[in-house]
Scaffold this motif. Structure first.
Motif, PDB file in Angstrom:
ATOM      1  N   ALA A  34       0.813  -1.217   0.000  1.00  0.00           N
ATOM      2  CA  ALA A  34       0.000   0.000   0.000  1.00  0.00           C
ATOM      3  C   ALA A  34       0.848   1.269   0.000  1.00  0.00           C
ATOM      4  O   ALA A  34       0.314   2.352   0.128  1.00  0.00           O
ATOM      5  N   GLY A  35       2.166   1.116  -0.121  1.00  0.00           N
ATOM      6  CA  GLY A  35       3.024   2.285  -0.235  1.00  0.00           C
ATOM      7  C   GLY A  35       3.494   2.906   1.057  1.00  0.00           C
ATOM      8  O   GLY A  35       4.149   3.943   1.037  1.00  0.00           O
ATOM      9  N   CYS A  36       3.193   2.307   2.186  1.00  0.00           N
ATOM     10  CA  CYS A  36       3.670   2.842   3.458  1.00  0.00           C
ATOM     11  C   CYS A  36       5.175   2.621   3.570  1.00  0.00           C
ATOM     12  O   CYS A  36       5.713   1.669   3.014  1.00  0.00           O
ATOM     13  N   VAL A  37       5.849   3.490   4.302  1.00  0.00           N
ATOM     14  CA  VAL A  37       7.289   3.378   4.479  1.00  0.00           C
ATOM     15  C   VAL A  37       7.575   2.502   5.698  1.00  0.00           C
ATOM     16  O   VAL A  37       6.938   2.660   6.745  1.00  0.00           O
ATOM     17  N   CYS A  92       1.713  -0.380   8.440  1.00  0.00           N
ATOM     18  CA  CYS A  92       0.302  -0.266   8.025  1.00  0.00           C
ATOM     19  C   CYS A  92      -0.457  -1.590   8.084  1.00  0.00           C
ATOM     20  O   CYS A  92      -1.550  -1.639   8.617  1.00  0.00           O
ATOM     21  N   HIS A  93       0.117  -2.652   7.534  1.00  0.00           N
ATOM     22  CA  HIS A  93      -0.611  -3.921   7.473  1.00  0.00           C
ATOM     23  C   HIS A  93       0.235  -5.119   7.904  1.00  0.00           C
ATOM     24  O   HIS A  93      -0.187  -6.257   7.741  1.00  0.00           O
ATOM     25  N   GLY A  94       1.457  -4.868   8.390  1.00  0.00           N
ATOM     26  CA  GLY A  94       2.258  -5.950   8.946  1.00  0.00           C
ATOM     27  C   GLY A  94       3.109  -6.733   7.966  1.00  0.00           C
ATOM     28  O   GLY A  94       3.663  -7.765   8.336  1.00  0.00           O
ATOM     29  N   SER A  95       3.236  -6.275   6.731  1.00  0.00           N
ATOM     30  CA  SER A  95       4.136  -6.968   5.804  1.00  0.00           C
ATOM     31  C   SER A  95       5.549  -6.920   6.365  1.00  0.00           C
ATOM     32  O   SER A  95       5.930  -5.958   7.035  1.00  0.00           O
ATOM     33  N   ARG A  96       6.307  -7.980   6.096  1.00  0.00           N
ATOM     34  CA  ARG A  96       7.700  -8.057   6.544  1.00  0.00           C
ATOM     35  C   ARG A  96       8.565  -8.398   5.344  1.00  0.00           C
ATOM     36  O   ARG A  96       8.174  -9.203   4.499  1.00  0.00           O
ATOM     37  N   PHE A  97       9.757  -7.778   5.291  1.00  0.00           N
ATOM     38  CA  PHE A  97      10.682  -7.968   4.174  1.00  0.00           C
ATOM     39  C   PHE A  97      12.067  -8.306   4.692  1.00  0.00           C
ATOM     40  O   PHE A  97      12.497  -7.775   5.717  1.00  0.00           O
ATOM     41  N   ASP A  98      12.783  -9.179   3.964  1.00  0.00           N
ATOM     42  CA  ASP A  98      14.181  -9.466   4.259  1.00  0.00           C
ATOM     43  C   ASP A  98      14.978  -8.256   3.771  1.00  0.00           C
ATOM     44  O   ASP A  98      14.978  -7.965   2.572  1.00  0.00           O
ATOM     45  N   VAL A  99      15.651  -7.537   4.674  1.00  0.00           N
ATOM     46  CA  VAL A  99      16.349  -6.320   4.273  1.00  0.00           C
ATOM     47  C   VAL A  99      17.648  -6.597   3.513  1.00  0.00           C
ATOM     48  O   VAL A  99      18.223  -5.680   2.933  1.00  0.00           O
ATOM     49  N   THR A 127      17.712  -8.921   1.004  1.00  0.00           N
ATOM     50  CA  THR A 127      17.330  -9.352  -0.347  1.00  0.00           C
ATOM     51  C   THR A 127      16.114  -8.619  -0.905  1.00  0.00           C
ATOM     52  O   THR A 127      15.857  -8.673  -2.103  1.00  0.00           O
ATOM     53  N   GLY A 128      15.349  -7.968  -0.040  1.00  0.00           N
ATOM     54  CA  GLY A 128      14.113  -7.312  -0.457  1.00  0.00           C
ATOM     55  C   GLY A 128      12.924  -8.251  -0.540  1.00  0.00           C
ATOM     56  O   GLY A 128      11.792  -7.831  -0.758  1.00  0.00           O
ATOM     57  N   LYS A 129      13.161  -9.542  -0.333  1.00  0.00           N
ATOM     58  CA  LYS A 129      12.125 -10.571  -0.463  1.00  0.00           C
ATOM     59  C   LYS A 129      11.021 -10.412   0.592  1.00  0.00           C
ATOM     60  O   LYS A 129      11.288 -10.064   1.736  1.00  0.00           O
ATOM     61  N   VAL A 130       9.780 -10.675   0.171  1.00  0.00           N
ATOM     62  CA  VAL A 130       8.643 -10.648   1.094  1.00  0.00           C
ATOM     63  C   VAL A 130       8.739 -11.859   2.017  1.00  0.00           C
ATOM     64  O   VAL A 130       8.864 -12.992   1.552  1.00  0.00           O
ATOM     65  N   LEU A 131       8.667 -11.619   3.312  1.00  0.00           N
ATOM     66  CA  LEU A 131       8.668 -12.703   4.294  1.00  0.00           C
ATOM     67  C   LEU A 131       7.269 -12.970   4.834  1.00  0.00           C
ATOM     68  O   LEU A 131       6.958 -14.072   5.251  1.00  0.00           O
ATOM     69  N   ARG A 132       6.429 -11.904   4.845  1.00  0.00           N
ATOM     70  CA  ARG A 132       5.049 -12.036   5.315  1.00  0.00           C
ATOM     71  C   ARG A 132       4.211 -10.958   4.627  1.00  0.00           C
ATOM     72  O   ARG A 132       4.626  -9.805   4.551  1.00  0.00           O
ATOM     73  N   GLY A 133       3.047 -11.368   4.130  1.00  0.00           N
ATOM     74  CA  GLY A 133       2.141 -10.448   3.438  1.00  0.00           C
ATOM     75  C   GLY A 133       1.369  -9.590   4.402  1.00  0.00           C
ATOM     76  O   GLY A 133       1.582  -9.663   5.606  1.00  0.00           O
ATOM     77  N   PRO A 134       0.535  -8.767   3.803  1.00  0.00           N
ATOM     78  CA  PRO A 134      -0.146  -8.906   2.528  1.00  0.00           C
ATOM     79  C   PRO A 134       0.668  -8.523   1.293  1.00  0.00           C
ATOM     80  O   PRO A 134       0.244  -8.806   0.183  1.00  0.00           O
ATOM     81  N   ALA A 135       1.822  -7.875   1.429  1.00  0.00           N
ATOM     82  CA  ALA A 135       2.632  -7.569   0.241  1.00  0.00           C
ATOM     83  C   ALA A 135       2.985  -8.867  -0.463  1.00  0.00           C
ATOM     84  O   ALA A 135       3.242  -9.888   0.183  1.00  0.00           O
ATOM     85  N   SER A 136       2.992  -8.830  -1.799  1.00  0.00           N
ATOM     86  CA  SER A 136       3.357 -10.035  -2.555  1.00  0.00           C
ATOM     87  C   SER A 136       4.570  -9.794  -3.446  1.00  0.00           C
ATOM     88  O   SER A 136       5.189 -10.749  -3.908  1.00  0.00           O
ATOM     89  N   ALA A 137       4.935  -8.536  -3.681  1.00  0.00           N
ATOM     90  CA  ALA A 137       6.096  -8.210  -4.508  1.00  0.00           C
ATOM     91  C   ALA A 137       7.253  -7.776  -3.617  1.00  0.00           C
ATOM     92  O   ALA A 137       7.049  -7.112  -2.597  1.00  0.00           O
ATOM     93  N   PRO A 138       8.481  -8.139  -3.999  1.00  0.00           N
ATOM     94  CA  PRO A 138       9.642  -7.734  -3.199  1.00  0.00           C
ATOM     95  C   PRO A 138       9.883  -6.230  -3.278  1.00  0.00           C
ATOM     96  O   PRO A 138       9.364  -5.545  -4.161  1.00  0.00           O
TER      97      PRO A 138
END
Length: 143
Positions: free
Chosen positions: A91-94, A107-114, A116-127
């Motif tokens: 959703a574009g939150c920082v 905003c929604h709890g997405s988690r990313f591997d810093v 690699t940029g990979k999504v670790l937990r959604g709702p985000a689906s793109a790295p």
């Protein structure tokens, strides 16, 4: 009150309830991207080179969030840097913090591997989009 007046009254009340629901849903959606968390008003990746500061600000084996620049930089090995947009692809939150190598979207709890940029937990689906970064004269330059 006659039966036809009662039916008309129910129709009006149902319409008002439906309208209130639509207005409420709109307010809920706008809350997804608040001014303090929104990436609105700026690109997800810098259009021009950005000086992030001294290379020592990013620890070897760690990462640093440059929230005001909407960037996250990791250093997997001495002298090696990787950078990604810190703007959530959902959703574009920082991102607001890094915890155990994971960037958190408030905003929604997405988690990313810093690293690699990979999504670790959604709702985000793109790295997270990669951003070029280099060390130049002891400074980190992204973009």
């Amino acid at each position: 009150m006659s039966a036809s007046q009662s039916a008309a009254r129910r129709t009006v009340l149902k319409g008002a309830a439906a309208l209130a629901g639509v207005v409420g849903a709109g307010a809920g959606l706008s809350a997804c991207s608040t001014e303090t968390n929104s990436g609105a008003g700026g690109p997800a990746v810098p259009k021009e080179p950005v000086d992030l500061g001294a290379v020592g600000e990013v620890p070897v084996g760690g990462a640093k969030l440059f929230r005001e620049r909407k960037l996250v930089v990791s250093c997997p090995a001495a002298g090696e840097y990787k950078a990604f947009s810190a703007q959530c692809t959902h959703a574009g939150c920082v991102l607001d913090k890094i915890d155990a190598g994971e960037g958190n979207c408030p905003c929604h709890g997405s988690r990313f591997d810093v690293a690699t940029g990979k999504v670790l937990r959604g709702p985000a689906s793109a790295p997270l989009p990669a951003v070029p970064v280099k060390a130049e004269n002891g400074r980190l330059i992204a973009g």
